[in-house]
Enzyme design. Structure first.
Site, mmCIF file in Angstrom:
data_model
loop_
_atom_site.group_PDB
_atom_site.id
_atom_site.type_symbol
_atom_site.label_atom_id
_atom_site.label_comp_id
_atom_site.label_asym_id
_atom_site.label_seq_id
_atom_site.Cartn_x
_atom_site.Cartn_y
_atom_site.Cartn_z
ATOM 1 N N TYR A 146 17.513 86.768 27.970
ATOM 2 C CA TYR A 146 18.874 87.300 27.885
ATOM 3 C C TYR A 146 19.831 86.120 27.785
ATOM 4 O O TYR A 146 19.745 85.171 28.570
ATOM 5 C CB TYR A 146 19.193 88.119 29.136
ATOM 6 C CG TYR A 146 20.609 88.648 29.191
ATOM 7 C CD1 TYR A 146 21.036 89.634 28.307
ATOM 8 C CD2 TYR A 146 21.519 88.163 30.132
ATOM 9 C CE1 TYR A 146 22.335 90.125 28.361
ATOM 10 C CE2 TYR A 146 22.818 88.657 30.196
ATOM 11 C CZ TYR A 146 23.225 89.634 29.310
ATOM 12 O OH TYR A 146 24.504 90.127 29.372
ATOM 13 N N ASP A 241 19.399 77.578 27.140
ATOM 14 C CA ASP A 241 20.325 78.409 27.895
ATOM 15 C C ASP A 241 19.962 78.254 29.370
ATOM 16 O O ASP A 241 19.054 78.912 29.876
ATOM 17 C CB ASP A 241 20.220 79.872 27.458
ATOM 18 C CG ASP A 241 21.151 80.766 28.280
ATOM 19 O OD1 ASP A 241 21.802 80.255 29.210
ATOM 20 O OD2 ASP A 241 21.214 81.970 27.976
ATOM 21 N N LYS A 269 26.935 80.344 36.052
ATOM 22 C CA LYS A 269 26.469 80.652 37.407
ATOM 23 C C LYS A 269 26.727 79.508 38.412
ATOM 24 O O LYS A 269 27.843 79.380 38.880
ATOM 25 C CB LYS A 269 25.022 81.117 37.347
ATOM 26 C CG LYS A 269 24.961 82.431 36.525
ATOM 27 C CD LYS A 269 23.667 83.179 36.542
ATOM 28 C CE LYS A 269 23.846 84.540 35.880
ATOM 29 N NZ LYS A 269 23.032 84.789 34.707
HETATM 30 C C1 LIG Z 1 23.575 85.376 33.372
HETATM 31 C C2 LIG Z 1 23.093 84.793 32.112
HETATM 32 C C3 LIG Z 1 23.887 84.758 30.960
HETATM 33 C C4 LIG Z 1 25.203 85.453 30.872
HETATM 34 O O1 LIG Z 1 26.142 84.946 31.746
HETATM 35 P P1 LIG Z 1 27.407 85.857 32.134
HETATM 36 O O2 LIG Z 1 28.220 84.970 33.010
HETATM 37 O O3 LIG Z 1 26.848 87.053 32.830
HETATM 38 O O4 LIG Z 1 28.087 86.213 30.873
HETATM 39 C C5 LIG Z 1 23.413 84.084 29.858
HETATM 40 N N1 LIG Z 1 22.224 83.490 29.871
HETATM 41 C C6 LIG Z 1 21.416 83.508 30.955
HETATM 42 C C7 LIG Z 1 20.114 82.802 30.921
HETATM 43 C C8 LIG Z 1 21.825 84.170 32.104
HETATM 44 O O5 LIG Z 1 21.006 84.229 33.151
#
Ligand SMILES: *Cc1c(COP(=O)(O)O)cnc(C)c1O
Length: 430
Positions: A146, A241, A269
């Site tokens: 994701y 990511d 995060k």
């Molecule tokens: C949480 C997450 C996102 C999205 O971040 P948001 O702050 O929720 O938009 C993208 N990539 C990864 C790997 C994530 O865990």
């Protein structure tokens, strides 16, 4: 059974009147496990308290950011100090330089970063940057990863999208989705073959170096280095990511854990310490393609928000102290091994994965979980029972079996033992 509605149940009914599904992010709705989402009121350290005053040990930690636990006094002080000065200008501040400098100082090969407000914005902008830089349109991603909910990346996605069975969403134009090729995570041959055929049309391979959005699935040996080679030999960019893994699996994330250098890194995060922040970065050569130096447009009214910068900087400084990671990682191992041991005693088939302070348990017969297909075969009904059993014991786990678990430095050995005792009771009743 308590017949009277608790406050969370009442609030959920109210919430649904003006907020779709009663939540501002789908996975919060408890669709995967049934029942009513818990509405929280306050938090301290490893504990979160709901609207009825019940205490839970928190293993969600706002889906990762709260690596220091809730309400760390040093982070709170930094936030408070900045709150009194100003909350936003929409103009440059010294704080932004401090956080950018700090992050670039920690991450090898990352010369510059641009701050945004969420992980979604970070990955969306990284993809645009990769396309603009290479002059190519195609993106390769992996099933179950994701990367936020932007059009190019919401194709066979993980996390809440998986839970709701809508990994690819209506509203994403076909012509955009067509540019995204989804491959199997940890299948080295497949990605090599595809890149041999169409590598010259690929702008980027984007990957969660450790997938945290189909539970927790680490890369097999050689997978990330194969991606690196595929990109280097074709001129595609490698995007890590690390919105979840950054400063979480290791003091510097996947670059530190696996020694593989991406061209672009996405963060989020943890780097906001609980306030909304995302970032993407890379070498000077790539990053200077971004406006206003270069032609690739990207912007944000609240980007680099001073309160969020203060929170992020205080957090990163604390977690980059030399002895921060080891005890939190050790505690993570103790928790995961403890649960698996108790499952074995209770004759519940289970396997687990963990990297640093990220972890996952799988209700599965497999000896090892390395890909999406195996994750999809896990017993989600059993997970839902386990989840509710643990919730009743005062343990808050992510309300879906496709989510990773987290650990913070505020969790104590006693908290882990308390959790394991609860797990033993719950597993024996499954
Ligand atoms: C949480 C997450 C996102 C999205 O971040 P948001 O702050 O929720 O938009 C993208 N990539 C990864 C790997 C994530 O865990």
């Amino acid at each position: 059974m308590i017949k009277k509605k608790n406050r969370s149940q009442k609030l959920f009914e109210d919430a649904k009147k003006h907020i779709p599904g009663g939540v501002n992010s789908p996975v919060r709705a408890f669709k995967a496990v049934g029942g009513t989402p818990v509405f929280f009121h306050s938090a301290k350290g490893a504990y979160i308290y709901d609207e009825d005053g019940r205490r839970f040990i928190d293993f969600v930690l706002s889906w990762g950011p709260m690596i220091l636990g809730h309400g760390n006094p040093i982070v709170l002080d930094a936030i408070r100090t900045q709150l009194e000065r100003a909350t936003t200008f929409g103009a440059p501040t010294a704080l932004e330089i401090n956080l950018a400098e700090y992050i670039c100082g920690l991450l090898p090969g990352i010369d510059m970063i641009r701050m945004v407000n969420s992980g979604t914005e970070a990955t969306m902008s990284a993809v645009r940057l990769a396309r603009g830089f290479t002059g190519r349109d195609k993106i390769i991603k992996f099933e179950g990863c994701y990367h936020g909910h932007s059009d190019s990346l919401l194709v066979k996605a993980g996390s809440g999208a998986l839970t709701l069975g809508i990994p690819s969403s209506p509203g994403v134009p076909k012509c955009i989705a067509n540019q995204t090729i989804t491959l199997t995570y940890n299948d080295i041959n497949q990605v090599q073959q595809v890149m041999e055929q169409i590598g010259s049309e690929v702008a980027a391979i984007i990957v969660e170096p450790v997938v945290g959005n189909m539970n927790c699935v680490p890369p097999i040996r050689g997978f990330l280095s194969a991606l690196r080679e595929c990109c280097s030999s074709t001129g595609a960019l490698l995007i890590f990511d690390e919105v979840m893994t950054g400063f979480r699996i290791n003091p510097i994330g996947a670059i530190g854990e696996y020694g593989i250098q991406p061209d672009i890194i996405c963060l989020g995060k943890v780097i906001g310490g609980g306030l909304p922040v995302g970032a993407f970065g890379g070498s000077r050569k790539i990053m200077e393609q971004i406006a206003p130096v270069g032609p690739i447009y990207q912007a944000g009214t609240l980007a680099g928000n001073p309160v969020a910068m203060a929170s992020g900087l205080a957090t990163l400084k604390l977690i980059s102290e030399p002895n921060f990671f080891k005890p939190v990682s050790t505690l993570t191992t103790r928790l995961v091994k403890g649960i698996v041991d108790r499952a074995r005693d209770a004759k519940v088939p289970m396997t687990s994965n963990h990297v640093g302070t990220m972890w996952g348990i799988f209700f599965s017969h497999e000896r090892e979980i390395t890909n999406y297909k195996q994750v999809m075969r896990c017993d989600t009904k059993r997970f839902a029972k386990f989840f509710h059993g643990m919730l009743a014991e005062g343990i808050y786990l992510a309300p879906a079996s496709f989510e990773a678990g987290f650990m913070s430095s505020a969790h104590s050995v006693q908290d882990i033992e308390f959790t394991l005792d609860a797990a033993e009771r719950v597993l024996n009743k499954l």
